[in-house]
Design an enzyme around this catalytic site. Sequence first.
Site, PDB file in Angstrom:
ATOM      1  N   TYR A  54      -2.609  -3.527   2.618  1.00 40.18           N
ATOM      2  CA  TYR A  54      -3.299  -3.100   1.162  1.00 40.18           C
ATOM      3  C   TYR A  54      -4.497  -4.037   0.659  1.00 40.18           C
ATOM      4  O   TYR A  54      -5.817  -3.099   1.244  1.00 40.18           O
ATOM      5  CB  TYR A  54      -2.631  -3.536  -0.614  1.00 40.18           C
ATOM      6  CG  TYR A  54      -2.309  -2.222  -1.461  1.00 40.18           C
ATOM      7  CD1 TYR A  54      -2.698  -1.348  -1.525  1.00 40.18           C
ATOM      8  CD2 TYR A  54      -3.581  -3.501  -2.384  1.00 40.18           C
ATOM      9  CE1 TYR A  54      -3.031  -0.566  -2.788  1.00 40.18           C
ATOM     10  CE2 TYR A  54      -4.363  -2.704  -3.663  1.00 40.18           C
ATOM     11  CZ  TYR A  54      -3.586  -0.960  -3.187  1.00 40.18           C
ATOM     12  OH  TYR A  54      -4.453  -0.161  -4.535  1.00 40.18           O
ATOM     13  N   LYS A  67      -8.259  -1.675   1.711  1.00 37.73           N
ATOM     14  CA  LYS A  67      -9.221  -1.260   0.335  1.00 37.73           C
ATOM     15  C   LYS A  67     -10.141  -1.884   0.818  1.00 37.73           C
ATOM     16  O   LYS A  67     -11.390  -0.874   0.676  1.00 37.73           O
ATOM     17  CB  LYS A  67      -8.644  -1.454  -0.598  1.00 37.73           C
ATOM     18  CG  LYS A  67      -7.405  -0.915  -1.920  1.00 37.73           C
ATOM     19  CD  LYS A  67      -7.396   0.488  -1.857  1.00 37.73           C
ATOM     20  CE  LYS A  67      -6.152   1.177  -2.992  1.00 37.73           C
ATOM     21  NZ  LYS A  67      -6.746   2.653  -2.493  1.00 37.73           N
TER      22      LYS A  67
END
Length: 262
Positions: free
Chosen positions: A163, A167
């Site tokens: 993640y 991002k």
Amino acid sequence: MARIDAGETPALTEYRAAIVTGAARGLGRAIALELARRGERPALIDLDEVGLAETEHLIRAEGGDAITIRADVSIEDEVRSAVAETASRLGPPLILVNNAGVLRDDLLFKMPTEGWDTVMNVHLRGAFLASRAVQAHMVEHGWGRIISMSSTSALGNVGQANYAAAKAGLQGFTKSLALELGRFGITANAVAPGFTVTDMTRGVAERLGISFDELIERESAATAVRRVGTPADIANAVAFFASESSGFVSGQVLYVAGGPRG
């Protein structure tokens, strides 16, 4: 249709079509609602048809208008079809919010390859496919706004190597789009929320084995303003980047996190 000068408002209709991915719940729903309140007509894209219908109902209950499109943002043909349907039903999509996202949290030594690939495909591949599809409409009309949802996790977070990487990648993606597309009157920016109350963060509490209230208390204590974020906090930041007044702001990452980050 005649091209307009960069910085001017496209006189296409009384509204602009805005695509919001991951619009079935959480931040996507809040963003779509806020854009509709500001006069745009969002195309709501997600795999959750029930959630999409609920978001559309909320928008219409406030006097707004929206359409729903079931699509997987990681599949090229489905993204292309969704953008074409938006253009056909609402007009050229001149606002794009790359919000679709998933979590597959795990420590590195336990993280399955599938968990890595799923997060990358939804966050990064999805943003790439959607941005590439809409930019043609934006270039044609000399105006556009692309907003991608990053996160404070881009700065690093235990158990979120996938993640965090996705991002952080969206931040580099955003800055590159700003450089490539600025000459066409298109801006690209990213919003990086801190801890925000959503169904996704409720799931984080479950994985940690604590109550959601305990998690909120912990996160609030670590935030300068001593509270956690709400979907409305994030939606307001996105709406600014989607507005006419943000035309001289591009390639930026705005941390909406209750304190200094980045």
